[in-house]
Design an enzyme around this catalytic site. Structure first.
Site, PDB file in Angstrom:
ATOM      1  N   ARG A   4       0.042   4.896  -8.211  1.00 39.39           N
ATOM      2  CA  ARG A   4      -1.090   4.282  -8.908  1.00 39.39           C
ATOM      3  C   ARG A   4      -0.871   3.966 -10.385  1.00 39.39           C
ATOM      4  O   ARG A   4       0.127   4.304 -10.974  1.00 39.39           O
ATOM      5  CB  ARG A   4      -2.309   5.180  -8.779  1.00 39.39           C
ATOM      6  CG  ARG A   4      -2.158   6.580  -9.327  1.00 39.39           C
ATOM      7  CD  ARG A   4      -3.497   7.320  -9.193  1.00 39.39           C
ATOM      8  NE  ARG A   4      -3.412   8.699  -9.626  1.00 39.39           N
ATOM      9  CZ  ARG A   4      -3.054   9.706  -8.851  1.00 39.39           C
ATOM     10  NH1 ARG A   4      -2.714   9.497  -7.614  1.00 39.39           N
ATOM     11  NH2 ARG A   4      -3.016  10.939  -9.331  1.00 39.39           N
ATOM     12  N   ASP A   5      -1.894   3.354 -10.954  1.00 46.04           N
ATOM     13  CA  ASP A   5      -2.053   3.108 -12.390  1.00 46.04           C
ATOM     14  C   ASP A   5      -0.991   2.149 -12.949  1.00 46.04           C
ATOM     15  O   ASP A   5      -0.257   2.492 -13.890  1.00 46.04           O
ATOM     16  CB  ASP A   5      -2.042   4.435 -13.175  1.00 46.04           C
ATOM     17  CG  ASP A   5      -3.036   5.447 -12.615  1.00 46.04           C
ATOM     18  OD1 ASP A   5      -3.983   5.017 -11.925  1.00 46.04           O
ATOM     19  OD2 ASP A   5      -2.857   6.653 -12.845  1.00 46.04           O
TER      20      ASP A   5
ATOM     21  N   SER B  24      -7.295   2.955 -12.075  1.00 44.10           N
ATOM     22  CA  SER B  24      -6.734   2.470 -13.341  1.00 44.10           C
ATOM     23  C   SER B  24      -5.667   1.393 -13.192  1.00 44.10           C
ATOM     24  O   SER B  24      -5.039   1.265 -12.148  1.00 44.10           O
ATOM     25  CB  SER B  24      -6.167   3.655 -14.112  1.00 44.10           C
ATOM     26  OG  SER B  24      -7.252   4.396 -14.598  1.00 44.10           O
TER      27      SER B  24
ATOM     28  N   GLU C 163       0.370  10.476 -14.071  1.00 43.06           N
ATOM     29  CA  GLU C 163      -0.643   9.415 -13.955  1.00 43.06           C
ATOM     30  C   GLU C 163      -0.519   8.481 -15.164  1.00 43.06           C
ATOM     31  O   GLU C 163       0.057   8.850 -16.189  1.00 43.06           O
ATOM     32  CB  GLU C 163      -2.053  10.022 -13.928  1.00 43.06           C
ATOM     33  CG  GLU C 163      -2.277  10.983 -12.772  1.00 43.06           C
ATOM     34  CD  GLU C 163      -3.710  11.523 -12.680  1.00 43.06           C
ATOM     35  OE1 GLU C 163      -4.233  11.570 -11.571  1.00 43.06           O
ATOM     36  OE2 GLU C 163      -4.288  11.899 -13.714  1.00 43.06           O
TER      37      GLU C 163
ATOM     38  N   ASP D 190     -10.288   6.978 -17.860  1.00 44.21           N
ATOM     39  CA  ASP D 190      -9.176   6.222 -18.448  1.00 44.21           C
ATOM     40  C   ASP D 190      -9.501   4.834 -19.026  1.00 44.21           C
ATOM     41  O   ASP D 190     -10.150   4.024 -18.356  1.00 44.21           O
ATOM     42  CB  ASP D 190      -8.117   5.953 -17.373  1.00 44.21           C
ATOM     43  CG  ASP D 190      -7.893   7.114 -16.455  1.00 44.21           C
ATOM     44  OD1 ASP D 190      -8.461   8.183 -16.679  1.00 44.21           O
ATOM     45  OD2 ASP D 190      -7.134   6.936 -15.499  1.00 44.21           O
TER      46      ASP D 190
ATOM     47  N   GLN E 143     -12.254   2.989 -16.709  1.00 41.28           N
ATOM     48  CA  GLN E 143     -12.845   3.552 -15.505  1.00 41.28           C
ATOM     49  C   GLN E 143     -14.320   3.795 -15.783  1.00 41.28           C
ATOM     50  O   GLN E 143     -14.672   4.413 -16.807  1.00 41.28           O
ATOM     51  CB  GLN E 143     -12.155   4.875 -15.145  1.00 41.28           C
ATOM     52  CG  GLN E 143     -10.733   4.692 -14.672  1.00 41.28           C
ATOM     53  CD  GLN E 143     -10.703   4.096 -13.278  1.00 41.28           C
ATOM     54  OE1 GLN E 143     -10.882   4.778 -12.301  1.00 41.28           O
ATOM     55  NE2 GLN E 143     -10.461   2.792 -13.191  1.00 41.28           N
TER      56      GLN E 143
HETATM   57  C1  FRU Z   1      -6.338   9.526 -14.421  1.00 36.97           C
HETATM   58  C2  FRU Z   1      -6.752   9.089 -13.045  1.00 36.97           C
HETATM   59  C3  FRU Z   1      -5.870   7.957 -12.554  1.00 36.97           C
HETATM   60  C4  FRU Z   1      -6.738   7.222 -11.585  1.00 36.97           C
HETATM   61  C5  FRU Z   1      -8.099   7.348 -12.243  1.00 36.97           C
HETATM   62  C6  FRU Z   1      -9.260   7.419 -11.292  1.00 36.97           C
HETATM   63  O1  FRU Z   1      -7.329  10.104 -15.155  1.00 36.97           O
HETATM   64  O2  FRU Z   1      -6.742  10.171 -12.156  1.00 36.97           O
HETATM   65  O3  FRU Z   1      -4.638   8.371 -12.021  1.00 36.97           O
HETATM   66  O4  FRU Z   1      -6.354   5.884 -11.415  1.00 36.97           O
HETATM   67  O5  FRU Z   1      -8.063   8.516 -13.046  1.00 36.97           O
HETATM   68  O6  FRU Z   1     -10.472   7.367 -11.983  1.00 36.97           O
END
Ligand code: FRU
Length: 640
Positions: free
Chosen positions: A146-147, A79, A198, A26, A42
Site C-alpha cells: 500500500r501507500d 493513502s 507504511e 495520513d 485520509q
Molecule cells: C498509515 C495507514 C496507511 C493506510 C492508511 C489507512 O497510517 O495505516 O498504511 O493506507 O493509514 O487509513
C-alpha cells in the site's frame, strides 16, 4: 444537547491543520500547482474512508474543499500520492490545464486485499474521476501492499512508484501511470526491525555543506516500535537508480525523523517549481496506539506544521534536518525578548507574554557539561510542559507528564532524542499550539513532536537552569495568531436539537447523525416559504438530508428529504412516505431546496425549478427544522 459554536472544541489547534469535523490521518496526494498547495488526507467519515482536500497559497491558511475521493464499489480509499502529468503521458488530459493524477490504495471490500487505484482531475483538482480500468496494480496475494508514492525520475525518463510491503518497500516503473512493472525492492532487515512499514517517500536532496553532492532519502513510517513508543518515522540515506536503493549506513543503523510520539505518515509535496527548490513535508501528528482515545470532540486528528527538509554532513554521516517553513512567521503577533544574561543553578527567566499559541527561540551556552537547561511552558491552569537538554547525557527531551491529559495506553510521557551541541551552543525552536508542541533542536537536527492536552492552552515560557551555569545568548517569544478565518454563526434561528451533532463549520451549519437527527427554530409557523442550500458531506450507503416542518420538534410532522442513495426527493409524514420523485442527485454538489406551504398544499422546488405539489391533509403548522439521516450534510443561506 446544544448546537456547537464555530470551533468550540477546547483543543482545536490555532495554526496546525485540522479538518473541521470527523477523523483524519495520513496526508495524501500532496501537490503544488500554479500558486496552490494541495493537501489531501485520509478522511474517515463514519468509517467510510475518503480523501479530504484543502488548498493553500501560503501553507498556513487552508481552504477546505469537498472530499476529493470517496469510497466506491471496489473499496475504501487509503493513502497515496499525486503528480502533475505535464506531458500527458497518461492520455487523461482533456483541456488546456495539465491533468493531475492520483494513485491511492484501495482497501478492497472483498477480503481486504490491497490494490492501487488511479483518479484524475482536469480542473486543477476541484473534481476527480476514477479511472475506468481500476485497479491499476494488484498485490498478487500480498497482505500489506500500500501507500504508493509516485514521482517522475528524470534520469530514467519514467514514473517511479514506491510501495510499502510489510517489512520492505517495492519499486515499480511506468511510462504512462496506468501500467506498472516491478523493478526492485529495499528493506527486510534494514533499519528498525520493529513494525510494519507504511507510507514511504523517496526524494533526492543536496548536502548543505557540499553543494555538488546529493543523496536520496527513503522515509518510511513504522507501525509500532518507534523510540517514543507506538508509531513513528525512520529514514535511510543512500543512492537510488530507479530499481535499487543502496543504504550508505549499516543495515542495523536506525535513523529517526522525530523522537516525539506524534509524527507519523509524513510525506512530501510533489511539483514544487525548481526555483523554489524546497522539499516540504507534513505529517499526521498522532499515534495509532491512542488515536481513538484522544479527548477532542468535533474533530479527531491534526497535522504537524509544514517542514522544510535538508541534509547536513555530521561526523556520523549525512543526516536529515527539519525546520518549520518560513511562511509561519506571518502569524507572529506580539514579541518579547529575553535579554542575554547569565543563569546559574536554580535561576530562571520568564516571559510576561501569555498566549494560546507561541513560538519560542533561544541560543544558550553552558559553561560546562553538567546539569540541564529546561524550558517550561507553564499553562494558566497550573500544568506545565518541560523541554530540556541534558548536557552530560547529550539528550534533548520533552516531558508532558504534567501537561494535562496524557498517560495514553501503552506509552510513556517522556521522550528523548540524542543530540550534540554545535560549537558548544544549544539552539532551540519550539512551536506551541493549543494541543501540539514541536521542538526543533540544533537547527533542526533533533526533532520531537508531541500532542498535549492542558486544561487551558494559554501559556508562557520559563527558562530554568537545573544545576547548570548557562549563558543565555538570545531568546525571543512570539504569540501566534489563529490561521482560521472569522465566522459568524450560520442559520442562528435553528437552536433546538433533536438528535445528531449540529455544529457551525466554515461552510455553514453541519448536521451529522447515524440515525435521524434534526434542529428546529423556536417559532411555530403555519403557511410559510423557506429555502436553504443543502450539500451532502459524506458518502454512505443510505443518506438523506432536507427540511422538517409541521411538527413539535420531537419527531412528528413532515420531512422533505433529498435522498442521494435512492436518487429521489421524498416527502414523509413520520415514517410514511407520501411522495417520491426520481432525481439524479450528486455528491459534493450544493442543492437549493425550497418549500412553500399554503392552505395545506406543499410545493417543492429544487434549484429554483418546481418539482411537484401535494396536499397535506393533516397539516396544522408547527416548528421549522433541518434534518439529516445517516450522514453529514451542510446547510447554508436560508431565506424565510
Ligand atoms: C498509515 C495507514 C496507511 C493506510 C492508511 C489507512 O497510517 O495505516 O498504511 O493506507 O493509514 O487509513
Amino acid at each position: 444537547m446544544k448546537r456547537k459554536p464555530y470551533f468550540q472544541d477546547p483543543y482545536r489547534p490555532l495554526f496546525h491543520y485540522t479538518a473541521q469535523s470527523h477523523v483524519i490521518n495520513d496526508p495524501n496526494g500532496l501537490l503544488y500547482y500554479d500558486g496552490e498547495y494541495h493537501l489531501m488526507h485520509q478522511y474517515n467519515i463514519h468509517n467510510h474512508i475518503h480523501w479530504g482536500h484543502a488548498v493553500s497559497r501560503d501553507l498556513i491558511h487552508w481552504e477546505h474543499l469537498p472530499p476529493a475521493l470517496e469510497p466506491d464499489t471496489i473499496g475504501q480509499i487509503w493513502s497515496g500520492s499525486a503528480v502533475i502529468d505535464w506531458n500527458n503521458t497518461s492520455g487523461l488530459q482533456t483541456g488546456k490545464e495539465p491533468v493531475f493524477v492520483a494513485l491511492f490504495t484501495y482497501n478492497e471490500h472483498v477480503d481486504s486485499q490491497q490494490s492501487q487505484g488511479l483518479a484524475y482531475s482536469n480542473d486543477r483538482g476541484r473534481t476527480w474521476r476514477k479511472y475506468w480500468g481500476n485497479p491499476v496494480l494488484t498485490s498478487g496475494g500480498k497482505k500489506d501492499f500500500r501507500d504508493p508514492k509516485v514521482f517522475w525520475l528524470e534520469s530514467g525518463a519514467c514514473w517511479v512508484m514506491v510501495l510499502a510491503c510489510f517489512d520492505h518497500v517495492e519499486f515499480y516503473q511506468s511510462e504512462n501511470l496506468l501500467t506498472w512493472r516491478y523493478s526492485g525492492e529495499f528493506g527486510g532487515g534494514e533499519g528498525s526491525p520493529a513494525g510494519v512499514w507504511e507510507c514511504p517517500d523517496l526524494f533526492c536532496l543536496p548536502v548543505a555543506e557540499k553543494p555538488d553532492e546529493s543523496r536520496w532519502v527513503l522515509a518510511v513510517s513504522v507501525n509500532d516500535g518507534a523510540p517514543a513508543g507506538g508509531t513513528g518515522m525512520q529514514y535511510f540515506i543512500g543512492r537510488f537508480d530507479g530499481s535499487r536503493f543502496e543504504n550508505e549506513n549499516s543495515p542495523e543503523t536506525a535513523l529517526w525523523l522525530d523522537y516525539g510520539q506524534d509524527f507519523y505518515a509524513g510525506v512530501t509535496w510533489n511539483g514544487l517549481p525548481g526555483a523554489d527548490g524546497r522539499r516540504l513535508m507534513i505529517a499526521w501528528a498522532d499515534n495509532w496506539r491512542y488515536r481513538d482515545a484522544l479527548p477532542t470532540q468535533l474533530f479527531k486528528g491534526q497535522f504537524s506544521t509544514v517542514r522544510e527538509l535538508s541534509l547536513r554532513q555530521t561526523p556520523e554521516g549525512v543526516r536529515l534536518c527539519q525546520r518549520p517553513v518560513r511562511e509561519l512567521s506571518a502569524l507572529e503577533d506580539q514579541r518579547e525578548k529575553m535579554e542575554p544574561c547569565r543563569l546559574s543553578a536554580g535561576q530562571c527567566r520568564k516571559t510576561a507574554l501569555y498566549a494560546g499559541a507561541l513560538s519560542f527561540r533561544c541560543r544558550l551556552r553552558p559553561e560546562d557539561r553538567k546539569g540541564r537547561a529546561e524550558l517550561r511552558f507553564v499553562y494558566s491552569g497550573g500544568e506545565w510542559l518541560s523541554i530540556g537538554y541534558d548536557f552530560a547525557g547529550e539528550r534533548l527531551y520533552v516531558d508532558r507528564t504534567h501537561a494535562g491529559i496524557n498517560g495514553f495506553p501503552g506509552v510513556t510521557g517522556i521522550h528523548t532524542a540524542p543530540m550534540k551541541l554545535e560549537k558548544g551552543e544549544l539552539e532551540l525552536q519550539v512551536l506551541a499550539d493549543t494541543s501540539q508542541i514541536e521542538v526543533f533542536g540544533g537547527r533542526g537536527a533533533a526533532v520531537l513532536t508531541d500532542l498535549v492536552f492542558p486544561s487551558s492552552p494559554d501559556c508562557r515560557v520559563e527558562l530554568h537552569s537545573e544545576d547548570a551555569d548557562l549563558l543565555l545568548l538570545e531568546g525571543e517569544a512570539a504569540s501566534l495568531r489563529t490561521a482560521w478565518p472569522e465566522k459568524r454563526a450560520c442559520l442562528p434561528q435553528f437552536t433546538q436539537l433533536l438528535d445528531g451533532s449540529w455544529a457551525d463549520v466554515l461552510e455553514g451549519l453541519e448536521g451529522d447523525c447515524g440515525g435521524l437527527g434534526g434542529i428546529f427554530t423556536e417559532e411555530i409557523v403555519e403557511d410559510f416559504s423557506f429555502s436553504v442550500n443543502v450539500t451532502l458531506k459524506a458518502y454512505r450507503e443510505r443518506q438523506c438530508a432536507g427540511v422538517w416542518f409541521g411538527g413539535d420538534g420531537q419527531g412528528g410532522g413532515f420531512r422533505v428529504m433529498l435522498d442521494w442513495n435512492q436518487k429521489q426527493i421524498s416527502v414523509y409524514q413520520r415514517k410514511h412516505r407520501l411522495k417520491a420523485q426520481r432525481f439524479s442527485l450528486n455528491l459534493n454538489r450544493k442543492y437549493r431546496l425550497s418549500l412553500a406551504v399554503r392552505e395545506k398544499r406543499l410545493t417543492v422546488f429544487l434549484d429554483e425549478v418546481e418539482l411537484f405539489v401535494i396536499s397535506l391533509e393533516d397539516y396544522r403548522g408547527g416548528l421549522l427544522g433541518l434534518c439529516v439521516e445517516n450522514t453529514a450534510a451542510v446547510f447554508q443561506e436560508a431565506s424565510f
